[in-house]
Motif scaffolding. Structure first.
Motif, PDB file in Angstrom:
ATOM      1  N   LYS B 338      -5.150  -6.522   4.743  1.00  0.00           N
ATOM      2  CA  LYS B 338      -3.804  -6.934   4.340  1.00  0.00           C
ATOM      3  C   LYS B 338      -2.711  -6.072   4.976  1.00  0.00           C
ATOM      4  O   LYS B 338      -1.685  -6.572   5.416  1.00  0.00           O
ATOM      5  CB  LYS B 338      -3.725  -6.848   2.810  1.00  0.00           C
ATOM      6  CG  LYS B 338      -2.410  -7.257   2.207  1.00  0.00           C
ATOM      7  CD  LYS B 338      -2.389  -8.712   1.871  1.00  0.00           C
ATOM      8  CE  LYS B 338      -1.071  -9.106   1.244  1.00  0.00           C
ATOM      9  NZ  LYS B 338      -0.879 -10.547   1.217  1.00  0.00           N
ATOM     10  N   PHE B 339      -2.932  -4.768   4.995  1.00  0.00           N
ATOM     11  CA  PHE B 339      -1.867  -3.845   5.433  1.00  0.00           C
ATOM     12  C   PHE B 339      -2.178  -3.145   6.749  1.00  0.00           C
ATOM     13  O   PHE B 339      -1.412  -2.283   7.185  1.00  0.00           O
ATOM     14  CB  PHE B 339      -1.600  -2.804   4.336  1.00  0.00           C
ATOM     15  CG  PHE B 339      -1.183  -3.407   3.029  1.00  0.00           C
ATOM     16  CD1 PHE B 339       0.107  -3.887   2.854  1.00  0.00           C
ATOM     17  CD2 PHE B 339      -2.085  -3.525   1.982  1.00  0.00           C
ATOM     18  CE1 PHE B 339       0.501  -4.458   1.651  1.00  0.00           C
ATOM     19  CE2 PHE B 339      -1.710  -4.098   0.772  1.00  0.00           C
ATOM     20  CZ  PHE B 339      -0.417  -4.574   0.603  1.00  0.00           C
ATOM     21  N   LYS B 340      -3.299  -3.480   7.356  1.00  0.00           N
ATOM     22  CA  LYS B 340      -3.693  -2.894   8.661  1.00  0.00           C
ATOM     23  C   LYS B 340      -3.755  -1.364   8.586  1.00  0.00           C
ATOM     24  O   LYS B 340      -3.218  -0.653   9.431  1.00  0.00           O
ATOM     25  CB  LYS B 340      -2.728  -3.313   9.786  1.00  0.00           C
ATOM     26  CG  LYS B 340      -2.422  -4.789   9.819  1.00  0.00           C
ATOM     27  CD  LYS B 340      -3.637  -5.606  10.187  1.00  0.00           C
ATOM     28  CE  LYS B 340      -3.371  -7.093  10.060  1.00  0.00           C
ATOM     29  NZ  LYS B 340      -4.253  -7.780   9.122  1.00  0.00           N
ATOM     30  N   ILE B 341      -4.373  -0.876   7.520  1.00  0.00           N
ATOM     31  CA  ILE B 341      -4.553   0.570   7.352  1.00  0.00           C
ATOM     32  C   ILE B 341      -5.936   0.949   7.877  1.00  0.00           C
ATOM     33  O   ILE B 341      -6.939   0.384   7.440  1.00  0.00           O
ATOM     34  CB  ILE B 341      -4.451   0.964   5.856  1.00  0.00           C
ATOM     35  CG1 ILE B 341      -3.065   0.619   5.297  1.00  0.00           C
ATOM     36  CG2 ILE B 341      -4.766   2.445   5.660  1.00  0.00           C
ATOM     37  CD1 ILE B 341      -1.927   1.371   5.914  1.00  0.00           C
ATOM     38  N   ASP B 342      -5.974   1.902   8.796  1.00  0.00           N
ATOM     39  CA  ASP B 342      -7.239   2.359   9.372  1.00  0.00           C
ATOM     40  C   ASP B 342      -7.625   3.692   8.739  1.00  0.00           C
ATOM     41  O   ASP B 342      -7.234   4.751   9.205  1.00  0.00           O
ATOM     42  CB  ASP B 342      -7.079   2.498  10.896  1.00  0.00           C
ATOM     43  CG  ASP B 342      -8.335   3.076  11.546  1.00  0.00           C
ATOM     44  OD1 ASP B 342      -9.399   3.060  10.909  1.00  0.00           O
ATOM     45  OD2 ASP B 342      -8.221   3.535  12.699  1.00  0.00           O
ATOM     46  N   ASP B 343      -8.380   3.613   7.672  1.00  0.00           N
ATOM     47  CA  ASP B 343      -8.881   4.821   7.011  1.00  0.00           C
ATOM     48  C   ASP B 343     -10.298   5.046   7.542  1.00  0.00           C
ATOM     49  O   ASP B 343     -11.242   4.397   7.107  1.00  0.00           O
ATOM     50  CB  ASP B 343      -8.877   4.592   5.497  1.00  0.00           C
ATOM     51  CG  ASP B 343      -9.449   5.765   4.732  1.00  0.00           C
ATOM     52  OD1 ASP B 343      -9.802   6.772   5.364  1.00  0.00           O
ATOM     53  OD2 ASP B 343      -9.547   5.660   3.499  1.00  0.00           O
ATOM     54  N   ALA B 344     -10.419   5.983   8.494  1.00  0.00           N
ATOM     55  CA  ALA B 344     -11.656   6.104   9.281  1.00  0.00           C
ATOM     56  C   ALA B 344     -12.891   6.370   8.441  1.00  0.00           C
ATOM     57  O   ALA B 344     -13.996   5.999   8.833  1.00  0.00           O
ATOM     58  CB  ALA B 344     -11.487   7.208  10.322  1.00  0.00           C
ATOM     59  N   VAL B 345     -12.748   7.026   7.306  1.00  0.00           N
ATOM     60  CA  VAL B 345     -13.933   7.372   6.505  1.00  0.00           C
ATOM     61  C   VAL B 345     -13.873   6.803   5.087  1.00  0.00           C
ATOM     62  O   VAL B 345     -14.693   7.167   4.241  1.00  0.00           O
ATOM     63  CB  VAL B 345     -14.122   8.908   6.439  1.00  0.00           C
ATOM     64  CG1 VAL B 345     -14.411   9.488   7.809  1.00  0.00           C
ATOM     65  CG2 VAL B 345     -12.910   9.592   5.821  1.00  0.00           C
TER      66      VAL B 345
END
Lengths: 71, 452
Positions: B338-345
């Motif tokens: 939805k928000f294009k958040i890239d939380d790598a872990v």
């Protein structure tokens, strides 16, 4: 009213036993816990069966040989 | 120390906290393994050093002002009173040094310090492969030595205003460590943006798999191990009612939580293991056996149940953990899409969402129970817990991280250049490494050629 019957700590601790909330529901909790455990096995078995069926469908001799060689 | 029993109690307590600190080191070992495993080969050493160097930076700043904040800020200041006298914990105080009349401050300081490292390390994983070390290390100091310790002073202190006014209860830090660190990570990520290639042109997220899943899972296993130390460190191991000086009567000594309300090590041992199990079982099913998410789910389970794990029944802890883990997993992918958040872990989900949910659940499960052994404190309640969760995740986590990241981005000091990101952050060190190898090889070949 509180969920474990204690509304203050103005007590002598030698007179206090269990302090977890909703005392009296232990048997229900155990039944639900057992259902959760059995449910895990049922769902896990379904997931695994699906994955293995997919693996069988996708079988490729060349790929298998590569994996065997990789050890 | 007035008597032998006092001396034994003091030395036992000193040793107890010391052991917890050593155990908690494993959390950091685990975070380093986990992050390096999750990063790609061209970023390994940079990722490792980014996390490692938060240790000295947070340590010295926590000595200089973090520890003082904890003791000086329980009233806000300004919410229910002014600054408290934190002079015994100021860096120039004689009790902040070798001192035979105070054996506890050093180990207690260190226990809190290890929590500070954890808060900063949670943020570290989510921003790998594109944040400048300069920016991250400033963030590490702010979350580790300022914002989390403010929230601890407010909601994790026997006299904190949130405990007094809201009845806030968060015994093993669902909100105090995890929700704030997850919220802080989200605040940075919103400004930092995703790794290159994370999203397709149409916005569809791509999976960027860890280069070494085995290292990631063992890292998470080590975090579990260190988490034991964390749980023990959140307790006062032995204390008498007269020392607590609250409403408890009689002479029965007890262990207490951070609020000085009674609990037992047995209780938290039951609940730690049952909540770990609840998280693992649900995560395995919901992720279809994915190792990364199954291990992360174990952690999310413990984190969800932590707010009330001093008081829950073990089966309650298991179910609460399972519920929180399910929500954290689903929320991670929903927020990503939805928000294009890239939380790598997945740190925002595992720590932030699970922690937030855990604080709220404790409000219902422990409704009406005393938040403190002292008179006049609000009882634990759902509204107080919800407000507390918002303060942790939003007010002290997301908001400052977002504002500070915006300033950093405007100054061009938040994100690495695109070319550097594509080339890899280890580019220079790899060149130096190869040059050193070539040099040694050439020298040895020359020596070999000169041998008779």
């Amino acid at each position: 009213m509180s969920t474990n019957g204690m509304e203050s700590w103005a007590v002598d601790l030698k007179d206090v036993g269990a302090i977890y909330p909703f005392q009296g529901t232990e048997v229900i909790l155990v039944i639900l816990g057992l259902a959760f455990w059995i449910g895990f096995h049922v769902m896990q078995a379904r997931v695994e069966a699906g994955e293995l069926a997919e693996a069988e469908r996708d079988f490729n001799a060349e790929h298998s040989n590569k994996n065997i060689d990789r050890y | 120390m007035g008597s032998n029993i006092d001396a034994l109690t003091t030395v036992f307590t000193e040793f107890y906290y010391w052991v917890t600190v050593v155990m908690m080191f494993l959390i950091h070992v685990g975070f380093c393994m986990y992050e390096v495993g999750a990063s790609r080969r061209r970023n390994h050493m940079h990722t490792l050093m980014k996390n490692t160097m938060l240790i000295p930076l947070v340590t010295i700043t926590f000595f200089f002002f973090g520890w003082w904040i904890y003791w000086a800020f329980p009233n806000g200041p300004g919410f229910i009173g002014g600054l408290e006298d934190g002079s015994a914990n100021a860096p120039w105080s004689p009790t902040m040094a070798t001192n035979l009349s105070d054996r506890i401050t050093g180990v207690f300081w260190a226990a809190f310090l290890l929590f500070s490292w954890t808060a900063a390390s949670i943020v570290s994983g989510s921003v790998i492969e594109r944040i400048r070390s300069t920016a991250f290390w400033i963030h590490a100091v702010l979350i580790g030595s300022v914002f989390w310790i403010i929230d601890a002073s407010w909601g994790w202190h026997y006299a904190g205003w949130m405990v007094k006014v809201l009845g806030y209860h968060d015994a093993y830090a669902s909100g105090v460590i995890h929700a704030i660190a997850g919220g802080y990570a989200l605040g940075v990520l919103v400004v930092l943006g995703p790794r290159l290639g994370k999203f397709a042109a149409d916005g569809t997220p791509r999976d960027i798999p860890p280069h070494n899943p085995w290292l990631v899972t063992i890292g998470l296993f080590l975090i579990y191990t260190g988490f034991w130390g964390f749980y023990a460190a959140c307790n006062v191991p032995i204390i008498s009612p007269e020392v607590i000086d609250g409403q408890i009567t009689g002479v029965t000594w007890t262990a207490t939580n951070i609020y000085l309300a009674p609990t037992t090590l047995g209780a938290i041992t039951f609940n730690f293991l049952m909540s770990l199990s609840g998280g693992l079982l649900v995560a395995y099913i919901v992720s279809k056996g994915d190792a990364f998410w199954t291990y992360s789910g174990g952690l999310a389970g413990i984190i969800t149940a932590s707010a009330g794990n001093d008081l829950y029944h073990p089966i309650q802890a298991m179910f609460i953990a399972g519920f929180g883990t399910f929500c954290a997993y689903k929320l991670h992918y929903w927020v990503e899409r939805k928000f294009k958040i890239d939380d790598a872990v997945g740190a925002v989900a595992v720590h932030g969402y699970a922690g937030f949910i855990g604080v709220c659940i404790a409000g219902f499960m422990l409704w009406g129970q005393p938040s403190s052994p002292y008179e006049g404190y609000a009882a634990i309640n759902p509204l107080g817990q919800f407000i507390g969760a918002v303060i942790m995740f939003g007010v002290l986590g997301f908001l400052p991280a977002f504002i500070i990241s915006k300033i950093m981005a405007a100054k061009g000091m938040l994100r690495i250049p695109e070319k550097a990101e594509l080339q890899g952050l280890d580019h220079h060190s790899e060149l130096a490494y190869q040059a050193a190898i070539d040099d040694v090889r050439a020298a040895e070949r020359e020596l070999a050629a000169n041998q008779k």
